[in-house]
Design a protein around this motif. Sequence first.
Motif, mmCIF file in Angstrom:
data_model
loop_
_atom_site.group_PDB
_atom_site.id
_atom_site.type_symbol
_atom_site.label_atom_id
_atom_site.label_comp_id
_atom_site.label_asym_id
_atom_site.label_seq_id
_atom_site.Cartn_x
_atom_site.Cartn_y
_atom_site.Cartn_z
ATOM 1 N N VAL A 172 0.675 -1.269 0.011
ATOM 2 C CA VAL A 172 0.080 -0.042 -0.051
ATOM 3 C C VAL A 172 0.782 1.194 -0.169
ATOM 4 O O VAL A 172 0.621 2.368 -0.696
ATOM 5 C CB VAL A 172 -0.963 0.078 1.079
ATOM 6 C CG1 VAL A 172 -1.718 1.292 1.218
ATOM 7 C CG2 VAL A 172 -2.022 -1.111 1.077
ATOM 8 N N GLU A 173 1.926 1.045 0.668
ATOM 9 C CA GLU A 173 2.907 2.210 0.603
ATOM 10 C C GLU A 173 3.570 2.528 -0.518
ATOM 11 O O GLU A 173 3.750 3.745 -1.244
ATOM 12 C CB GLU A 173 4.051 2.121 1.854
ATOM 13 C CG GLU A 173 4.878 3.512 1.975
ATOM 14 C CD GLU A 173 4.100 4.782 2.377
ATOM 15 O OE1 GLU A 173 2.893 4.634 2.765
ATOM 16 O OE2 GLU A 173 4.647 5.749 2.469
ATOM 17 N N VAL A 174 3.950 1.581 -1.111
ATOM 18 C CA VAL A 174 4.404 1.602 -2.462
ATOM 19 C C VAL A 174 3.522 2.166 -3.597
ATOM 20 O O VAL A 174 3.658 3.263 -4.283
ATOM 21 C CB VAL A 174 4.799 0.315 -3.168
ATOM 22 C CG1 VAL A 174 5.160 0.195 -4.836
ATOM 23 C CG2 VAL A 174 6.059 -0.050 -2.506
ATOM 24 N N TYR A 175 2.244 1.692 -3.360
ATOM 25 C CA TYR A 175 1.020 2.449 -4.243
ATOM 26 C C TYR A 175 0.916 3.666 -4.059
ATOM 27 O O TYR A 175 0.866 4.572 -4.926
ATOM 28 C CB TYR A 175 -0.246 1.523 -3.978
ATOM 29 C CG TYR A 175 -1.370 2.123 -4.604
ATOM 30 C CD1 TYR A 175 -1.574 2.100 -6.168
ATOM 31 C CD2 TYR A 175 -2.184 3.301 -3.918
ATOM 32 C CE1 TYR A 175 -2.683 2.845 -6.748
ATOM 33 C CE2 TYR A 175 -3.220 4.004 -4.807
ATOM 34 C CZ TYR A 175 -3.448 3.692 -6.223
ATOM 35 O OH TYR A 175 -4.186 4.146 -6.767
ATOM 36 N N ARG A 176 0.644 4.109 -2.699
ATOM 37 C CA ARG A 176 0.467 5.630 -2.409
ATOM 38 C C ARG A 176 1.556 6.438 -2.827
ATOM 39 O O ARG A 176 1.299 7.440 -3.548
ATOM 40 C CB ARG A 176 0.587 5.789 -0.855
ATOM 41 C CG ARG A 176 -0.682 5.427 -0.115
ATOM 42 C CD ARG A 176 -0.716 5.812 1.272
ATOM 43 N NE ARG A 176 -1.386 5.031 2.436
ATOM 44 C CZ ARG A 176 -2.983 5.313 2.369
ATOM 45 N NH1 ARG A 176 -3.654 6.489 1.535
ATOM 46 N NH2 ARG A 176 -3.546 4.806 3.023
#
Length: 285
Positions: A172-176
């Motif tokens: 989710v952090e990579v996506y954000r």
Amino acid sequence: MKHLHSGKVRDLYELPGGELLMVARDTVSAYDFVLDTLIPDKGRILTQLSLWWFEQLADVLPNHVITTELPEGAPAEWAGRAVVVRRLDMVPVECVARGYLTGSGLKDYASTGAVCGVPLPEGLVDGSRLPEPIFTPTTKAAVGDHDEPMTFAEVRATVGDDVAERLRGLTVEVYRRGAELAAERGIIVADTKIELGWSPEGGLVLADEVLTPDSSRFWPADRWTPGRSQPSFDKQFVRDWLVSPEAGWDRAAGDPPPPLPPEIVDRTRAKYVEAYERLTGRAFV
Ligand code: ATP
Ligand code: MG
């Protein structure tokens, strides 16, 4: 160099020191077929874009890159599309994050009201923005098979509670990060898939490719209209042409797609170059 694996897009070799050499080809796939026609420079563009993202994400997690210098014995024409990487023990989960609803996520939502067991509000349509990005992992299918959605409980059962939490958090952090940066450049990252692996020291490392048009859905932000399928940044010309009367392709009969005309190849190549240049702010040479 020992040839280990050829996927849809990359060839993997083992180097004498135990590292891997990953070489991206210029192949393009559409409607679940790998086309015979190549898109010139696509392998180089995807490799360079991944390298750029690895740097942008370096404070989120380490990556598998060792060097972009060609090892001895590699053909000169691999320059720019080959990367020497650490060989990792790959996590047996495809880590997907979605910020928008479409594709297999939309199908899952339509039948269950949730994606991979994550409940979502009612009334969402194709292309809707989700209230927040969600983790929608899948199995890593063998060649020829389709990846199947996994619930978070299934991921926990596969890798353990603690690792499952870390996979979700990192994905989710990579996506954000990716979505935020791309948004500044007029590109929506609807969803993205990352692959993680364990280093010999026992740390989670970002592998494969990251935030490329092959591993993500990129949509031009100025044309985003929920309620229909969105134009995709990269392969739209390929898809549109293949289903046009001009192509004369009998998809329903299961025939392989016809070769792409030069004009479609040129326009598709230009789109990949544009995605690279817009995201990185660098000229593609
Ligand atoms: P797909 O087209 O669905 O992505 P694929 O993943 O089998 O199929 P490629 O992306 O062409 O095909 O091949 C890359 C392969 O290398 C993948 O199996 C990926 O898991 C693996 N891989 C990537 N980085 C590493 C690494 N650092 N160590 C070990 N394996 C890796
Ligand atoms: Mg892959």
